[in-house]
Design a protein around this motif. Structure first.
Motif, short mmCIF file in Angstrom:
data_model
loop_
_atom_site.label_atom_id
_atom_site.label_comp_id
_atom_site.label_asym_id
_atom_site.label_seq_id
_atom_site.Cartn_x
_atom_site.Cartn_y
_atom_site.Cartn_z
N THR A 1 0.81 -1.22 0.00
CA THR A 1 0.00 0.00 0.00
C THR A 1 0.84 1.27 0.00
O THR A 1 0.47 2.26 -0.63
CB THR A 1 -0.93 0.02 1.22
N TYR A 2 1.99 1.25 0.69
CA TYR A 2 2.80 2.47 0.83
C TYR A 2 3.81 2.62 -0.29
O TYR A 2 4.03 3.72 -0.80
CB TYR A 2 3.52 2.44 2.18
N LYS A 47 -0.98 4.72 -1.34
CA LYS A 47 -2.31 5.21 -1.00
C LYS A 47 -2.27 6.57 -0.32
O LYS A 47 -3.26 7.31 -0.35
CB LYS A 47 -3.01 4.20 -0.10
N PHE A 48 -1.15 6.93 0.28
CA PHE A 48 -1.07 8.23 0.97
C PHE A 48 -1.23 9.38 -0.02
O PHE A 48 -1.64 10.48 0.35
CB PHE A 48 0.26 8.36 1.72
N GLY A 94 -3.36 9.38 -2.51
CA GLY A 94 -4.77 9.51 -2.81
C GLY A 94 -5.48 10.48 -1.89
O GLY A 94 -6.49 11.09 -2.27
N ALA A 95 -4.94 10.68 -0.66
CA ALA A 95 -5.56 11.62 0.26
C ALA A 95 -5.37 13.06 -0.21
O ALA A 95 -6.13 13.95 0.17
CB ALA A 95 -4.97 11.45 1.66
N ARG A 96 -4.35 13.31 -1.03
CA ARG A 96 -4.11 14.67 -1.54
C ARG A 96 -4.93 14.94 -2.79
O ARG A 96 -5.57 15.98 -2.90
CB ARG A 96 -2.62 14.84 -1.86
N SER A 97 -4.91 13.99 -3.72
CA SER A 97 -5.63 14.17 -4.98
C SER A 97 -5.68 12.84 -5.71
O SER A 97 -4.64 12.19 -5.88
CB SER A 97 -4.95 15.23 -5.85
N HIS A 98 -6.88 12.44 -6.15
CA HIS A 98 -7.01 11.19 -6.89
C HIS A 98 -6.31 11.28 -8.24
O HIS A 98 -5.73 10.30 -8.72
CB HIS A 98 -8.48 10.84 -7.08
N TRP A 108 -2.61 10.91 -7.67
CA TRP A 108 -2.32 9.51 -7.35
C TRP A 108 -2.28 8.68 -8.63
O TRP A 108 -1.35 7.87 -8.82
CB TRP A 108 -3.38 8.97 -6.40
N GLN A 142 6.70 3.62 9.28
CA GLN A 142 5.26 3.38 9.34
C GLN A 142 4.96 2.11 10.12
O GLN A 142 4.01 2.07 10.91
CB GLN A 142 4.70 3.28 7.92
#
Length: 363
Positions: A114-115, A120-121, A123-127, A130, A291
């Motif tokens: 995932t990292y 995936k981190f 995706g929290a800013r912008s799809h 990402w 992490q």
């Protein structure tokens, strides 16, 4: 300042490290020389004493040797800094801990996927960012997986018979795969770099467009750090596709010039990689260990989240905050108590101190 960033900020977003001292530089040079020497031995052995080595690829091979030296040198210098050394050590301890492996056996593989893999981190800013980053990531990974072994003479393709369309792919002289050159698999095998180029162009093109249009990106961008990597990737990808276009549509017209242009762009990109934004590719795995350290700390006794001393919002686990405070003490910053404040309150406190101590008359 580093203490004002979120606790999980990736290491490549930090300011560049200062110039290394003589002991660190000497140690980094020795490590880099050793890594380069091992790669050179692996090239000779993997190509069966250079029997499978293509002399036309010598410039690419030399560039990979420079790449190995530069990456090993800079990584050694980076790990030698107090903050990076602690990050690396804590991550390694968490990854190799038998207790963590027993209590959470799937944690490390899941974080790698995932990292590192799907990131995936982002995706929290912008799809959109990402998706573009994924295109660049998998395109570059595919290109490296094809180019490096071919450059080193580890992969070879030979006809399985004089009359038929069959081919064999060999690794270190051993046949690992047979395929029909006219099949879909055969087409994919011989056009893998073209597929990688399309992925990279799509991703790099999005980021280049964003660099010209997005006001937030324009504010902090730098030509050498933000534009050069994108231009390099686009140049390598476009010239690579033009080689295929010359072969298919132009009967080889201009192929010699395009091959030299493509080779120059690849060599310069590989040599540049350890010294620019691309270096975060090498740094990123160290953040996976951190992490994992944060994740396992929450599962063990004493891993409860500490509250911000000003607003009461959760900051992070006690072991992570203590690790951050120890890093700031190593750096002799003199304000390790700030580790117990959330990022927002740190900014408020800095602004308040600026108004009261520096600009007392400002309204």
């Amino acid at each position: 300042m580093a203490v004002t960033e979120p606790a999980d900020a990736p290491p490549h977003e930090h300011p560049p490290a200062p110039e290394p001292g003589r002991p660190v530089a000497l140690r980094a040079s020795l490590v880099a020389g050793g890594v380069t020497g091992l790669l050179l031995v692996a090239i000779v052995l993997g190509s069966r004493g250079l029997r499978d080595f293509d002399s036309a690829l010598v410039p690419y091979t030399v560039a990979t040797l420079f790449l190995a030296f530069g990456v090993a040198y800079r990584y050694t210098v980076w790990v030698s800094a107090p903050a990076s050394r602690r990050l690396f050590r804590k991550g390694r301890q968490a990854a190799l801990s038998w207790r963590n492996l027993r209590d959470a056996p799937t944690a490390l593989p899941r974080m790698i996927a995932t990292y590192l893999g799907f990131q995936k981190f982002l995706g929290a800013r912008s799809h959109a960012r990402w998706a573009a980053h994924q295109l660049m990531f998998w395109g570059c990974l595919l290109a490296a997986a094809i180019t490096f072994p071919l450059t080193w003479g580890w992969f070879t393709f030979t006809a399985s018979s004089a009359a038929g369309p069959g081919y064999e792919m060999r690794l270190w002289g051993f046949t690992v795969l047979g395929f029909d050159s006219a099949s879909l698999l055969g087409w994919a095998m011989y056009h893998g770099l073209d597929l990688a180029a399309v992925l990279v162009i799509a991703g790099a093109g999005y980021f280049l467009h964003r660099r010209f249009r997005d006001r937030g990106a324009i504010t902090g961008q730098r030509f050498g750090y933000d534009f050069v990597p994108l231009i390099a990737l686009l140049t390598v990808s476009v010239t690579g596709l033009l080689l295929t276009f010359s072969e298919v549509a132009l009967d080889g017209g201009g192929y010699e010039f395009l091959s030299v242009l493509h080779m120059a762009s690849v060599v310069l990109t590989l040599v540049y990689l350890p010294f620019g934004k691309f270096f975060h590719i090498v740094q990123r795995p160290a953040a996976v260990g951190m992490q994992l350290f944060k994740y396992t700390a929450r599962r063990h006794p004493g891993g409860e989240l500490l509250a911000c001393r000003r607003c009461g919002e959760p900051v992070d686990t006690a072991p992570y905050v203590e690790n951050l405070r120890a890093t700031m003490r190593d750096l002799r910053l003199g304000f390790d108590d700030w580790a117990e404040y959330c990022p927002r309150c740190k900014r408020v406190l800095r602004g308040t101190a600026y108004l009261s101590q520096v600009k007392r008359g400002f309204r």
